[in-house]
Design an enzyme around this catalytic site. Structure first.
Site, short mmCIF file in Angstrom:
data_model
loop_
_atom_site.label_atom_id
_atom_site.label_comp_id
_atom_site.label_asym_id
_atom_site.label_seq_id
_atom_site.Cartn_x
_atom_site.Cartn_y
_atom_site.Cartn_z
CD GLU A 102 -9.33 -3.71 13.95
OE1 GLU A 102 -8.13 -3.39 14.06
OE2 GLU A 102 -9.98 -3.13 13.48
CG HIS A 105 -9.58 -1.97 8.71
ND1 HIS A 105 -9.66 -1.11 7.46
CD2 HIS A 105 -8.81 -1.49 9.35
CE1 HIS A 105 -9.26 0.14 7.67
NE2 HIS A 105 -8.51 -0.14 8.78
CG HIS A 284 -17.45 18.50 10.67
ND1 HIS A 284 -16.53 18.50 9.95
CD2 HIS A 284 -18.41 17.77 10.64
CE1 HIS A 284 -17.04 17.53 8.95
NE2 HIS A 284 -17.99 17.01 9.37
#
Length: 382
Positions: A102, A105, A284
């Protein structure tokens, strides 16, 4: 959060930007501004792929606050807090590994923010000096505002505990940032080397319309794909082409497509039924067929035009790869590498559809300019 932590995070963002800025500065390319645009676009693509890896490894709450990690600048400093959280809930969202994913990122995102800030400052300074349209500051300023908005949604992703509409919007803004950077890079390329008029201009207008249609349907599919991912509905259909053995399985569209709700919950706070996840996945999957048809038609119409053919070839390959990885994700029960590759394919489609749009636009402009110049002397005759 202490001021010292914010300063450390700011320094980290500057350090993350130092390497790409140094590469631009030391490159042999005389047009450093254009080089910086394309380096920023390349890193934005990488960030989207790494963001997909962060989401798919369930690392979005690896540091459950923002912008730091337990109020500190990196997981090294927060090791005690992370270890305590991991010991209290070994299968929870907080682990040392997830915390680093995290925070890396976030560091890359901060570095890209510094690059875009540099772009904006350089464009304004050069524009005030020369009024050169290559440094028109409108797009870099829009990019800076866009990346600030993206950062806000990144913060809300954490503070609102991975609320699906927030995470999906964060993903779409990242893909939009990539498209804007690629478009700006295309403008800089065409200013440096104006396109030659296409020897077969007759079909360019139709290619332009189809390229715009491709961008629209791709944007819709990206929202649907992000909605699948952020609701963890990837394996809601475990067969292909049928869904759980049915062409039209039992589905709950109302709860599945209620946008404002917590992760895994209905708007009323109840657990989200499996039929809602099935509806998300099924829509989708079936809309993908429309995307394939529209993009295939665009590729077919662009292929005869020499200036558009290289992009059309890459777009055809990316479309085939995206379809293959989408099917493989279901058949192989969601292997991480295939899922990350599918996410990267989505970013690649955005990049290529954007490139096709700007190339078609500039090819049309190159056709119209000579025709206007040829018509001008005749209009001056008595």
């Amino acid at each position: 959060m202490q001021v010292s932590t914010l300063v450390q995070l700011g320094v980290t963002g500057l350090l993350a930007a130092c390497l790409p800025l140094s590469m631009v500065w030391m490159s042999a390319d005389a047009n450093k501004y254009r080089k910086l645009v394309w380096v920023a676009a390349f890193l934005c693509f990488d960030l989207i792929v790494f963001g997909g890896f962060t989401r798919l490894t369930d690392s979005g709450l690896g540091c459950p606050d923002w912008p730091g990690c337990y109020g500190l600048a990196n997981p090294f400093l927060a090791h005690a807090q992370i270890s305590a959280a991991e010991a209290a809930m070994p299968t929870g969202p907080v682990t040392v590994f997830k915390a680093w994913i995290e925070m890396i990122h976030r560091y890359i995102a901060m570095g890209i923010g510094v690059l875009i800030l540099t772009l904006m400052i350089k464009s304004w300074l050069q524009w005030r000096r020369s009024q050169n349209r290559a440094f028109a500051p409108l797009m870099p300023t829009l990019l800076f505002g866009w990346v600030c908005l993206q950062g806000a949604f990144g913060a809300w992703t954490v503070t609102l505990k991975l609320q699906p509409i927030i995470v999906t919007t964060h993903l779409l803004l990242g893909l939009g940032l990539l498209a804007l950077l690629v478009w700006l890079g295309g403008q800089e390329d065409n200013i440096l080397k104006p396109p030659q008029p296409d020897p077969r201009p007759a079909g360019l207008r139709q290619v332009r319309r189809l390229a715009l249609a491709s961008a629209v349907v791709l944007a819709l599919q990206l929202f649907l794909g992000g909605w699948v991912s952020t609701n963890y509905a990837t394996l809601a259909c475990d067969h292909f082409p049928t869904c759980n053995g049915h062409w039209v399985p039992p589905m709950d569209f109302e709860h599945g497509f209620t946008l404002w709700r917590e992760l895994g919950k209905t708007a009323a706070g109840h657990y989200l039924p499996f039929s809602a996840l099935t509806a998300i996945h099924w829509v989708h999957r079936n809309f993908a067929a429309i995307v394939v048809v529209v993009l295939a038609a665009t590729i077919w119409r662009a292929w005869p035009h020499a200036a558009l053919r290289p992009v059309a070839k890459w777009l055809a390959a990316a479309l085939a790869l995206q379809a293959l990885t989408g099917v493989a994700t279901v058949y192989l029960s969601f292997p991480l590498a295939i899922a990350v590759l599918h996410n990267a394919g989505a970013a690649l489609l955005v990049l290529l559809v954007t490139m096709l749009n700007y190339k078609a636009k500039y090819q049309l402009a190159a056709v119209h300019v000579p025709s206007r110049q040829a018509a001008a002397p005749a209009s001056l005759q008595p």
